[in-house]
Each structure stands twice: as structure tokens, then as C-alpha cells.
Design an enzyme around this catalytic site. Structure first.
Site, PDB file in Angstrom:
ATOM      1  N   LYS A  48      -6.174  76.589  -6.493  1.00  0.00           N
ATOM      2  CA  LYS A  48      -6.301  77.551  -5.540  1.00  0.00           C
ATOM      3  C   LYS A  48      -5.790  77.145  -4.193  1.00  0.00           C
ATOM      4  O   LYS A  48      -5.609  75.847  -4.589  1.00  0.00           O
ATOM      5  CB  LYS A  48      -7.174  78.755  -5.717  1.00  0.00           C
ATOM      6  CG  LYS A  48      -8.414  77.670  -5.106  1.00  0.00           C
ATOM      7  CD  LYS A  48     -10.063  78.768  -4.533  1.00  0.00           C
ATOM      8  CE  LYS A  48     -10.997  77.773  -4.367  1.00  0.00           C
ATOM      9  NZ  LYS A  48     -12.272  78.755  -4.558  1.00  0.00           N
ATOM     10  N   ARG A 146     -20.214  89.085  -2.817  1.00  0.00           N
ATOM     11  CA  ARG A 146     -18.998  89.028  -2.886  1.00  0.00           C
ATOM     12  C   ARG A 146     -18.349  89.785  -4.137  1.00  0.00           C
ATOM     13  O   ARG A 146     -17.880  90.818  -3.847  1.00  0.00           O
ATOM     14  CB  ARG A 146     -18.315  87.300  -2.662  1.00  0.00           C
ATOM     15  CG  ARG A 146     -16.797  87.195  -3.003  1.00  0.00           C
ATOM     16  CD  ARG A 146     -16.746  85.961  -2.450  1.00  0.00           C
ATOM     17  NE  ARG A 146     -16.645  84.373  -3.711  1.00  0.00           N
ATOM     18  CZ  ARG A 146     -16.043  83.240  -3.380  1.00  0.00           C
ATOM     19  NH1 ARG A 146     -15.425  83.096  -2.017  1.00  0.00           N
ATOM     20  NH2 ARG A 146     -16.259  82.758  -4.872  1.00  0.00           N
ATOM     21  N   HIS A 175     -21.093  81.844  -8.956  1.00  0.00           N
ATOM     22  CA  HIS A 175     -20.946  81.009  -8.259  1.00  0.00           C
ATOM     23  C   HIS A 175     -22.161  81.167  -7.025  1.00  0.00           C
ATOM     24  O   HIS A 175     -22.309  81.942  -6.651  1.00  0.00           O
ATOM     25  CB  HIS A 175     -19.631  81.892  -7.572  1.00  0.00           C
ATOM     26  CG  HIS A 175     -18.860  81.034  -6.747  1.00  0.00           C
ATOM     27  ND1 HIS A 175     -18.344  79.764  -7.083  1.00  0.00           N
ATOM     28  CD2 HIS A 175     -18.687  81.005  -5.028  1.00  0.00           C
ATOM     29  CE1 HIS A 175     -17.635  79.052  -6.006  1.00  0.00           C
ATOM     30  NE2 HIS A 175     -17.433  80.202  -4.976  1.00  0.00           N
ATOM     31  N   TYR A 276       1.866  70.465  27.325  1.00  0.00           N
ATOM     32  CA  TYR A 276       1.594  71.884  28.075  1.00  0.00           C
ATOM     33  C   TYR A 276      -0.454  72.142  28.674  1.00  0.00           C
ATOM     34  O   TYR A 276      -0.505  71.955  28.145  1.00  0.00           O
ATOM     35  CB  TYR A 276       1.506  73.140  26.899  1.00  0.00           C
ATOM     36  CG  TYR A 276       2.913  73.977  26.770  1.00  0.00           C
ATOM     37  CD1 TYR A 276       3.894  74.004  26.766  1.00  0.00           C
ATOM     38  CD2 TYR A 276       3.026  73.410  24.791  1.00  0.00           C
ATOM     39  CE1 TYR A 276       5.202  74.273  26.073  1.00  0.00           C
ATOM     40  CE2 TYR A 276       4.214  73.598  24.094  1.00  0.00           C
ATOM     41  CZ  TYR A 276       5.221  73.794  25.327  1.00  0.00           C
ATOM     42  OH  TYR A 276       6.285  74.405  24.508  1.00  0.00           O
ATOM     43  N   CYS A 323       1.546  70.261  19.977  1.00  0.00           N
ATOM     44  CA  CYS A 323       2.166  71.278  20.621  1.00  0.00           C
ATOM     45  C   CYS A 323       2.423  72.242  19.257  1.00  0.00           C
ATOM     46  O   CYS A 323       2.404  71.350  18.235  1.00  0.00           O
ATOM     47  CB  CYS A 323       3.999  70.915  21.602  1.00  0.00           C
ATOM     48  SG  CYS A 323       3.522  70.619  22.685  1.00  0.00           S
ATOM     49  N   MET A 324       3.460  73.062  19.306  1.00  0.00           N
ATOM     50  CA  MET A 324       4.218  73.409  17.759  1.00  0.00           C
ATOM     51  C   MET A 324       3.820  72.640  16.555  1.00  0.00           C
ATOM     52  O   MET A 324       4.307  72.188  15.145  1.00  0.00           O
ATOM     53  CB  MET A 324       5.296  74.479  17.364  1.00  0.00           C
ATOM     54  CG  MET A 324       4.464  75.425  15.959  1.00  0.00           C
ATOM     55  SD  MET A 324       5.826  76.849  16.622  1.00  0.00           S
ATOM     56  CE  MET A 324       5.130  77.728  17.130  1.00  0.00           C
TER      57      MET A 324
HETATM   58  C1  PLP Z   1     -13.382  77.824  -4.979  1.00  0.00           C
HETATM   59  C2  PLP Z   1     -13.726  77.752  -5.923  1.00  0.00           C
HETATM   60  C3  PLP Z   1     -14.933  76.806  -6.593  1.00  0.00           C
HETATM   61  C4  PLP Z   1     -14.341  74.932  -6.237  1.00  0.00           C
HETATM   62  O1  PLP Z   1     -15.166  75.264  -5.420  1.00  0.00           O
HETATM   63  P1  PLP Z   1     -15.049  73.376  -4.913  1.00  0.00           P
HETATM   64  O2  PLP Z   1     -16.255  73.876  -3.610  1.00  0.00           O
HETATM   65  O3  PLP Z   1     -13.853  73.382  -3.561  1.00  0.00           O
HETATM   66  O4  PLP Z   1     -16.002  73.097  -5.789  1.00  0.00           O
HETATM   67  C5  PLP Z   1     -14.983  76.976  -7.852  1.00  0.00           C
HETATM   68  N1  PLP Z   1     -15.496  78.286  -8.901  1.00  0.00           N
HETATM   69  C6  PLP Z   1     -15.089  79.168  -7.565  1.00  0.00           C
HETATM   70  C7  PLP Z   1     -14.898  81.213  -8.500  1.00  0.00           C
HETATM   71  C8  PLP Z   1     -14.176  79.157  -6.243  1.00  0.00           C
HETATM   72  O5  PLP Z   1     -13.739  79.817  -5.673  1.00  0.00           O
END
Ligand code: PLP
Length: 384
Positions: A48, A146, A175, A276, A323-324
Site C-alpha cells: 500500500k 477500525r 489486525h 524564511y 523551504c518547499m
Molecule cells: C499496513 C498493514 C499491514 C502492514 O503493517 P506493517 O506494520 O507495515 O507490517 C498489515 N495488515 C494490514 C491490515 C495493514 O493495513
């Protein structure tokens, strides 16, 4: 057309001197180390957020070549992009289904996360209409609050799954909220709840449960009993540990370095403030160089007054506000020349290094955000 597929900025092949270098050999070694550590469990590689900044498509192709059995992304668009780029490895979309996305999941053979009875019923009905078999993983909430059905009311989802004839219930997962902490009691509690849910299959006299997975990087390192059938490796795959306190039971090395070059050299007189807000000045004459990177690239402005870079194997402070598009580095009375390499993140040949964890500390965030914040203005260069 696609936000995830923006071209990197280049001009007639002349690429900006600020770039991220991704060492695919390290990615391979990290993957193998994790695989070995969790065997016989399999590894789902989490890709991701542009593969944690490493480049979604390139990393996916690399891992597919290595034979990684499963890929994971957060949102549908990431999965579709991978399919359009020819990735045929199974892909689990770990986020929720938004609006009417189910047909798109089915068209692209993406594995769907079913997080409620209603969603699963919807998936089954859509698959029936389209004459397809949906690939589904059930999501159980064991303490993250979640997405997912709560562990204490999961039975109705599992019953629905048994009767969903147009779904291949391939997996079931949860998770962890704190698996990277020193205190693993909450993770133990979550794992226990997950196992309680899984007992359903035996109670009902059903064949073995589908693929069970709950471990993220923290749990891969610290909770071997949670590896089950598959683990979901994110940040650890990229060679970064999820937190300072997590036990480092798997040796990994950072795959990403962030580099630029000196584009300007000058001498700054005492009492002449830099950048800045005029927040920094020297009380003696110094040499300074300008480097073309800034918060517009994802180099956090919050690191102003704290960040350091490496030039010619030595660390120097970034002075004045970031800066940017540019920063100024104080090299005191050392030498540096236009074109010299500047390491923002990574290691020099003499071993001097700046780690993701340090940037995170300077910015007041976590390594995850440092990596995912490196944006599309930075081209990715791959070492094979
Ligand atoms: C992002 C994510 C992971 C990976 O997490 P890490 O801490 O980067 O290993 C695993 N499972 C789910 C559902 C996630 O959203």
C-alpha cells in the site's frame, strides 16, 4: 489519468538530481529473511501507499519475480493498477469496500475483504449476477476498532460465509493494534480472541478454516505464535523496524536511500540569517551549500533546525527553515563542490548513515510516514 500512476518529473531525460534509490537486492534479502523466520507460514507482501514510497509497480514486479505468493494493498485503485500492469499474483485489498465497487473487484480478480454480514451478502449477490466466484477474506475485529466484525459477534459472519455459494472464502484475518510494543499483553489478548473465533470451524465440524492471518511486522518479530498460515509484512520488508522497542529478531536492511546534489556554494557572513523567518545565523563566517529538496518533496518542514545530511562521508546540519524546494546546509569550513552527492537518508561508503528513524524523530513522526511522504516529484531509481 490515475493519481497512483503519475509520471515522475523529468525534462528530456534529464532527471532532477534529487531522487530515491531503491536497492532491490536488499528487498530480496529482507523478503527471504522474513520468509525463513515465519516458515512454514507464507508471506503476504504489503504494497500500500506506493509500496511504502518504494514504487508500487516496480516493487510488485520484483516480488512477483521472486515468487511472493500474495500481495496486499489498501485501496481498490492500487489493486487495479497492479492488474493493468500485468501482475497476476493474488492481491488482497485490505481496506473496506466503498460504494458500488464490488463489480470492479470481480472484474480484476482482486481479493475482497468482507467486514460485515451485509457486505458479504452484497458480494455474494453481485458475484451470482456476474456469474463469478468472488475471492473473499473475512475480517475480524479483535481490538483495533477500525473495520471488521467484532470478535464477540463474528459467528453470524462465519455462518453467512458457509452459505455464500458464489464466494470462495479463502481467508480470515484480523489486525494487531500494538504488536510493535514492548508490552505484548494486548496483542496476546487479540490473538486469543481471534483463536476463539476460529474455533467455530471445529465446533461446526467444518473442514479446516480458511487461510488464517493476523501478524504485521511487529508480530512477525515478536509473536511467533501469531504467524499462523500467513503473515502480512509491511515496513519490515522494506528494511525498517516498526518501532524502537520491537525486538529485532529478523535481520533486515533499509532498501531506500534518498539523495540529492550540491547545486550552490557560498560563504555566509556572521549575523546574516538564513532562509524564511531568519531563524538561524552564525556568529562566525561559514561555508554553506544549497540542496534542491524541500517539504514539497516530502522532506518535512518540521525537521527545520534538527535535520542533518551527509556530504563526503560527514554529517552536517540543515540550517534555517526548510523551504518547499531547497535547504541550506552549514559545512563550517569544510570543502564541498557543486555536484557533490548529498545523502538525505541512507548510508555513505564510509558507513556514516542517516536512518529513517532519525528523520522520524526530527519530524516528530514515525518511520512509516517518512517513507510514504516521499512524493511523486522524487523519481525512483532501482538498483538490481
Ligand atoms: C499496513 C498493514 C499491514 C502492514 O503493517 P506493517 O506494520 O507495515 O507490517 C498489515 N495488515 C494490514 C491490515 C495493514 O493495513
Amino acid at each position: 489519468m490515475n493519481l497512483l500512476n503519475q509520471p515522475t518529473i523529468s525534462n528530456n531525460g534529464i532527471v532532477r538530481p534529487t531522487y530515491a534509490e531503491i536497492d532491490l537486492r536488499r528487498l530480496t534479502a529482507n523478503y527471504r529473511a522474513i520468509q525463513q523466520h515465519v516458515a512454514p507460514a507464507n508471506v503476504l507482501a504489503v504494497l500500500k501507499a506506493n509500496a511504502y514510497g518504494h514504487g508500487l509497480v516496480e516493487v510488485a514486479h520484483h516480488l512477483a519475480r521472486l515468487g511472493v505468493p500474495y500481495l496486499g494493498v489498501a485501496v481498490l485503485e492500487e489493486g487495479i493498477l497492479l492488474r493493468e500492469c500485468g501482475i497476476t499474483t493474488p492481491i488482497l485489498v485490505m481496506g473496506g469496500i466503498l460504494g458500488n465497487q464490488i463489480p470492479l473487484f470481480l472484474q480484476h480478480d482482486l481479493t475482497i475483504t468482507a467486514s460485515s454480514v451485509e457486505k458479504l451478502t452484497q458480494i455474494d449477490a453481485t458475484a451470482a449476477e456476474m456469474g463469478k466466484l468472488a475471492r473473499v477474506h473475512l475480517k475480524i475485529d479483535t481490538g483495533m476498532e477500525r473495520i471488521g466484525v467484532h470478535y464477540y459477534s463474528a459467528e453470524s459472519l462465519l455462518e453467512t460465509a458457509v452459505n455464500a455459494t458464489h464466494c470462495h472464502i479463502e481467508g480470515i484475518y484480523s489486525h494487531f493494534a500494538n504488536s510493535d510494543a514492548a508490552d505484548l499483553s494486548y496483542s496476546q489478548l487479540q490473538l486469543g480472541r481471534f483463536q476463539q473465533v476460529l474455533a467455530f470451524y471445529e465446533k461446526r465440524g467444518l473442514p479446516a478454516p480458511p487461510l488464517r492471518h493476523i501478524a504485521n511486522s511487529g508480530a512477525i518479530l515478536q509473536l511467533p505464535e501469531s504467524h499462523l498460515d500467513m503473515v502480512r509484512a509491511g515496513i519490515l520488508l522494506y528494511g525498517v523496524y516498526p518501532s524502537p522497542e520491537a525486538a529485532r529478531t529478523v535481520p533486515v536492511q533499509p532498501a531506500l536511500s534518498w539523495k540529492s546534489r550540491v547545486v550552490y556554494f557560498k560563504v555566509i557572513q556572521p549575523g546574516h540569517p538564513v532562509s524564511y523567518g531568519s531563524t538561524w545565523q552564525s556568529d562566525h563566517m561559514v561555508r554553506a551549500v544549497t540542496v534542491p529538496v524541500g517539504y514539497g518533496d516530502g522532506y518535512f518542514r518540521a525537521m527545520s533546525g534538527k535535520a542533518q545530511v551527509i556530504i563526503r562521508g560527514k554529517r552536517y546540519p540543515v540550517v534555517g527553515r526548510i523551504c518547499m524546494d531547497q535547504v541550506v546546509v552549514n559545512i563550517e569550513w569544510d570543502s564541498a563542490y557543486n555536484g557533490d552527492e548529498v545523502i538525505l537518508l541512507g548510508e555513505a561508503e564510509n558507513g556514516v548513515a542517516i536512518r529513517c528513524e532519525e528523520l522520524a524523530a526530527w519530524a516528530g513522526t514515525i518511520p512509516y510516514e517518512i517513507l510514504t511522504n516521499i512524493n511523486t516529484r522524487i523519481s525512483r531509481v532501482y538498483i538490481t
